[in-house]
Design an enzyme around this catalytic site. Sequence first.
Site, PDB file in Angstrom:
ATOM      1  N   GLN A  79       0.853  -1.194   0.000  1.00 26.34           N
ATOM      2  CA  GLN A  79       0.000   0.000   0.000  1.00 26.34           C
ATOM      3  C   GLN A  79       0.886   1.241   0.000  1.00 26.34           C
ATOM      4  OE1 GLN A  79      -3.363   0.015  -0.011  1.00 26.34           O
ATOM      5  NE2 GLN A  79      -3.572  -2.215   0.130  1.00 26.34           N
TER       6      GLN A  79
HETATM    7  N1  LIG Z   1      -4.912 -14.631 -11.239  1.00 24.85           N
HETATM    8  C1  LIG Z   1      -4.002 -14.514 -10.271  1.00 24.85           C
HETATM    9  N2  LIG Z   1      -4.291 -13.822  -9.167  1.00 24.85           N
HETATM   10  C2  LIG Z   1      -3.327 -13.722  -8.217  1.00 24.85           C
HETATM   11  C3  LIG Z   1      -2.045 -14.312  -8.351  1.00 24.85           C
HETATM   12  N3  LIG Z   1      -1.319 -14.031  -7.256  1.00 24.85           N
HETATM   13  C4  LIG Z   1      -2.120 -13.295  -6.458  1.00 24.85           C
HETATM   14  N4  LIG Z   1      -3.324 -13.109  -7.027  1.00 24.85           N
HETATM   15  C5  LIG Z   1      -4.482 -12.392  -6.481  1.00 24.85           C
HETATM   16  O1  LIG Z   1      -4.151 -11.008  -6.397  1.00 24.85           O
HETATM   17  C6  LIG Z   1      -4.764 -10.444  -5.244  1.00 24.85           C
HETATM   18  C7  LIG Z   1      -3.715  -9.757  -4.383  1.00 24.85           C
HETATM   19  O2  LIG Z   1      -2.843 -10.732  -3.869  1.00 24.85           O
HETATM   20  P1  LIG Z   1      -1.952 -10.476  -2.550  1.00 24.85           P
HETATM   21  O3  LIG Z   1      -1.064 -11.652  -2.408  1.00 24.85           O
HETATM   22  O4  LIG Z   1      -2.800 -10.107  -1.411  1.00 24.85           O
HETATM   23  O5  LIG Z   1      -1.133  -9.181  -3.032  1.00 24.85           O
HETATM   24  P2  LIG Z   1      -0.064  -8.347  -2.191  1.00 24.85           P
HETATM   25  O6  LIG Z   1       0.996  -7.971  -3.150  1.00 24.85           O
HETATM   26  O7  LIG Z   1       0.362  -9.110  -1.004  1.00 24.85           O
HETATM   27  O8  LIG Z   1      -0.900  -7.048  -1.781  1.00 24.85           O
HETATM   28  P3  LIG Z   1      -0.665  -6.091  -0.487  1.00 24.85           P
HETATM   29  O9  LIG Z   1      -0.619  -6.956   0.725  1.00 24.85           O
HETATM   30  O10 LIG Z   1      -1.864  -5.173  -0.483  1.00 24.85           O
HETATM   31  O11 LIG Z   1       0.601  -5.340  -0.711  1.00 24.85           O
HETATM   32  C8  LIG Z   1      -5.482 -11.595  -4.518  1.00 24.85           C
HETATM   33  O12 LIG Z   1      -6.836 -11.582  -4.898  1.00 24.85           O
HETATM   34  C9  LIG Z   1      -4.791 -12.835  -5.071  1.00 24.85           C
HETATM   35  O13 LIG Z   1      -5.612 -13.992  -5.070  1.00 24.85           O
HETATM   36  C10 LIG Z   1      -1.782 -15.067  -9.546  1.00 24.85           C
HETATM   37  O14 LIG Z   1      -0.720 -15.639  -9.770  1.00 24.85           O
HETATM   38  N5  LIG Z   1      -2.797 -15.119 -10.471  1.00 24.85           N
END
Ligand SMILES: Nc1nc2c(ncn2[C@@H]2O[C@H](COP(=O)(O)OP(=O)(O)OP(=O)(O)O)[C@@H](O)[C@H]2O)c(=O)[nH]1
Length: 199
Positions: A79
């Site tokens: 974020q």
């Molecule tokens: N289609 C798809 N969706 C994904 C993939 N990896 C993560 N997502 C989706 O992307 C969204 C964000 O994933 P997070 O792992 O929470 O992302 P983050 O980078 O940790 O985000 P923050 O914690 O807000 O910084 C979720 O809905 C996941 O299910 C992927 O390889 N393919």
Amino acid sequence: MSNLSKRVNSFLALFRKKPEQEFNLLILGLNHAGKTTLAARIGSESEEAIRSITPTTNQTEKHLRFKKLKVCMRDVSGQWRMRQTWHTYYQEANVLIFVVDSTDAFRLAEARCELCDVLLDERLSEVPLLILANKQDALGALPSAIITDLLGLRQLGGRLWHIQECSALGNDGIDVSMKFGTESIYISSNYTFPMPDHQ
Ligand SMILES: Nc1nc2c(ncn2[C@@H]2O[C@H](COP(=O)(O)OP(=O)(O)OP(=O)(O)O)[C@@H](O)[C@H]2O)c(=O)[nH]1
Ligand SMILES: [Mg+2]
């Protein structure tokens, strides 16, 4: 202590097991890139847990063993207002993993700015960089060659870096990504244990 016992002690020290070193993987990237999903996948969490991940509010640390290495994975929030805290983890990082959402072409410029800022920090100047072009399972995902250009990776100079297409959600390309992660630890830290095989 007599000279003799000092010599005996230093001789015995040669056979004492050194405490095992733990290596730090720092996972950065914009919010929604898939960092926590990746960390959960590397940590072999259940499918149910992986599919119910919500945005990160506090950084999380996972201690695990990967290809014979003791590893600490740090996953922090992407974020905007939390990006100002990223620098507090730089000092200890042995490998930097920067995750991008390959389907979000609009935010690649923002990702490039953040990555540039991160790489300018002196504490990371020697740290190998692994870029993960995540969400390759999704419609419209850009290939790594285009992401390489859009992130300006060819201008990175002498840094050890690698870009890998993957899907953290679909569990695709994660093992090969971590192969770079572990090999770069061996290379950059002159770790003296034998290179593990990556089967
Ligand atoms: N289609 C798809 N969706 C994904 C993939 N990896 C993560 N997502 C989706 O992307 C969204 C964000 O994933 P997070 O792992 O929470 O992302 P983050 O980078 O940790 O985000 P923050 O914690 O807000 O910084 C979720 O809905 C996941 O299910 C992927 O390889 N393919
Ligand atoms: Mg997260």
